[in-house]
Design a protein around this motif. Structure first.
Motif, PDB file in Angstrom:
ATOM      1  N   ARG A  94      36.803  47.825  40.391  1.00  0.00           N
ATOM      2  CA  ARG A  94      37.561  46.664  39.465  1.00  0.00           C
ATOM      3  C   ARG A  94      38.560  47.027  39.027  1.00  0.00           C
ATOM      4  NH1 ARG A  94      34.595  43.887  34.481  1.00  0.00           N
ATOM      5  NH2 ARG A  94      34.933  45.735  33.549  1.00  0.00           N
ATOM      6  N   TYR A 110      48.648  37.180  39.281  1.00  0.00           N
ATOM      7  CA  TYR A 110      47.277  38.066  38.999  1.00  0.00           C
ATOM      8  C   TYR A 110      46.324  37.022  39.739  1.00  0.00           C
ATOM      9  CZ  TYR A 110      49.693  41.090  35.866  1.00  0.00           C
ATOM     10  OH  TYR A 110      50.684  41.985  35.232  1.00  0.00           O
ATOM     11  N   GLU A 111      46.256  35.731  39.360  1.00  0.00           N
ATOM     12  CA  GLU A 111      45.675  34.834  39.915  1.00  0.00           C
ATOM     13  C   GLU A 111      45.590  34.704  41.295  1.00  0.00           C
ATOM     14  OE1 GLU A 111      44.297  31.688  36.382  1.00  0.00           O
ATOM     15  OE2 GLU A 111      46.138  31.413  37.479  1.00  0.00           O
ATOM     16  N   GLY A 114      43.610  37.299  43.014  1.00  0.00           N
ATOM     17  CA  GLY A 114      42.187  37.139  42.967  1.00  0.00           C
ATOM     18  C   GLY A 114      41.575  37.423  41.505  1.00  0.00           C
ATOM     19  N   PHE A 115      42.426  37.702  40.393  1.00  0.00           N
ATOM     20  CA  PHE A 115      41.958  38.194  39.209  1.00  0.00           C
ATOM     21  C   PHE A 115      41.383  36.779  38.429  1.00  0.00           C
ATOM     22  CE2 PHE A 115      44.921  41.680  39.747  1.00  0.00           C
ATOM     23  CZ  PHE A 115      44.382  42.563  38.934  1.00  0.00           C
ATOM     24  N   CYS A 116      40.455  36.992  37.937  1.00  0.00           N
ATOM     25  CA  CYS A 116      39.641  35.994  37.212  1.00  0.00           C
ATOM     26  C   CYS A 116      40.023  36.125  35.489  1.00  0.00           C
ATOM     27  CB  CYS A 116      38.197  35.860  37.238  1.00  0.00           C
ATOM     28  SG  CYS A 116      37.763  35.794  38.805  1.00  0.00           S
ATOM     29  N   SER A 135      40.265  40.209  35.137  1.00  0.00           N
ATOM     30  CA  SER A 135      39.615  41.170  35.971  1.00  0.00           C
ATOM     31  C   SER A 135      39.709  40.828  37.484  1.00  0.00           C
ATOM     32  CB  SER A 135      38.373  41.396  35.309  1.00  0.00           C
ATOM     33  OG  SER A 135      37.388  40.353  35.562  1.00  0.00           O
ATOM     34  N   LEU A 136      39.542  41.988  38.388  1.00  0.00           N
ATOM     35  CA  LEU A 136      39.537  41.653  39.774  1.00  0.00           C
ATOM     36  C   LEU A 136      38.270  42.569  40.298  1.00  0.00           C
ATOM     37  CD1 LEU A 136      40.640  40.922  42.657  1.00  0.00           C
ATOM     38  CD2 LEU A 136      42.096  42.653  42.344  1.00  0.00           C
ATOM     39  N   GLN A 140      36.959  40.765  45.898  1.00  0.00           N
ATOM     40  CA  GLN A 140      37.668  39.708  46.076  1.00  0.00           C
ATOM     41  C   GLN A 140      39.207  39.979  46.605  1.00  0.00           C
ATOM     42  OE1 GLN A 140      37.085  38.903  41.897  1.00  0.00           O
ATOM     43  NE2 GLN A 140      36.426  36.920  42.311  1.00  0.00           N
ATOM     44  N   TYR A 141      39.468  41.228  47.043  1.00  0.00           N
ATOM     45  CA  TYR A 141      40.853  41.541  47.518  1.00  0.00           C
ATOM     46  C   TYR A 141      40.701  42.156  48.879  1.00  0.00           C
ATOM     47  CZ  TYR A 141      45.391  43.742  47.516  1.00  0.00           C
ATOM     48  OH  TYR A 141      46.578  44.320  47.319  1.00  0.00           O
ATOM     49  N   PRO A 143      44.369  39.417  48.411  1.00  0.00           N
ATOM     50  CA  PRO A 143      44.240  37.938  48.081  1.00  0.00           C
ATOM     51  C   PRO A 143      44.607  37.046  49.211  1.00  0.00           C
ATOM     52  CG  PRO A 143      46.490  39.081  47.863  1.00  0.00           C
ATOM     53  CD  PRO A 143      45.617  40.011  48.297  1.00  0.00           C
TER      54      PRO A 143
END
Length: 145
Positions: A94, A110-111, A114-116, A135-136, A140-141, A143
């Protein structure tokens, strides 16, 4: 980064922030085993740097700065991707960071990765501005383009 890079890093830091890190803060990071400061040079010039900690499978981004002359050229994207790839081989699970709520370009970057958006930290910065905690999950990576 090494001590020899300090003056150049401080110049970029001071150009990028109203509340920049001090020389002592950078030197302290160089002494911490969990810390790393990655520099990106383009044609011999410092284009940007990323300060991070890696602990227990988590990469915490502390400071990501692009020199004014290199903004909008993918420097931050390259530094972030590099940090994630380097730590991925070491069991990265993470990535965490805080970013000023007013920094829409950084939040967008960051979005894209894939960051939330997880929470808001009220009054996080020395001037009282709130921070967006993001956080990522490594799942999710990379992108999606």
């Amino acid at each position: 980064m090494s001590r020899a890079d300090l003056a150049e890093v401080l110049e970029v830091e001071q150009a990028g922030y109203t509340h920049p890190w001090s020389a002592a803060m950078f030197l302290a990071e160089l002494e911490k085993p969990q810390a790393r400061i990655d520099l990106l040079r383009i044609e011999g010039h410092l284009a940007g740097y990323l300060c991070s900690w890696f602990l227990c499978g988590e990469l915490h981004i502390l400071n990501l700065v692009t020199a004014p002359a290199f903004r909008r050229q993918g420097v931050a994207r390259r530094l972030l991707a590099h940090a994630i790839q380097c730590r991925r081989a070491q069991g990265l699970e993470r990535v965490l960071l805080e970013v000023r709520l007013s920094n829409a370009p950084a939040i967008g970057l960051y979005e894209h990765f894939g960051f939330c958006r997880d929470a808001v930290r009220k009054g996080y910065y020395p001037d009282g501005e709130d921070a967006q905690l993001m956080s990522l999950s490594i799942n999710q990576y990379p992108p999606r383009d």
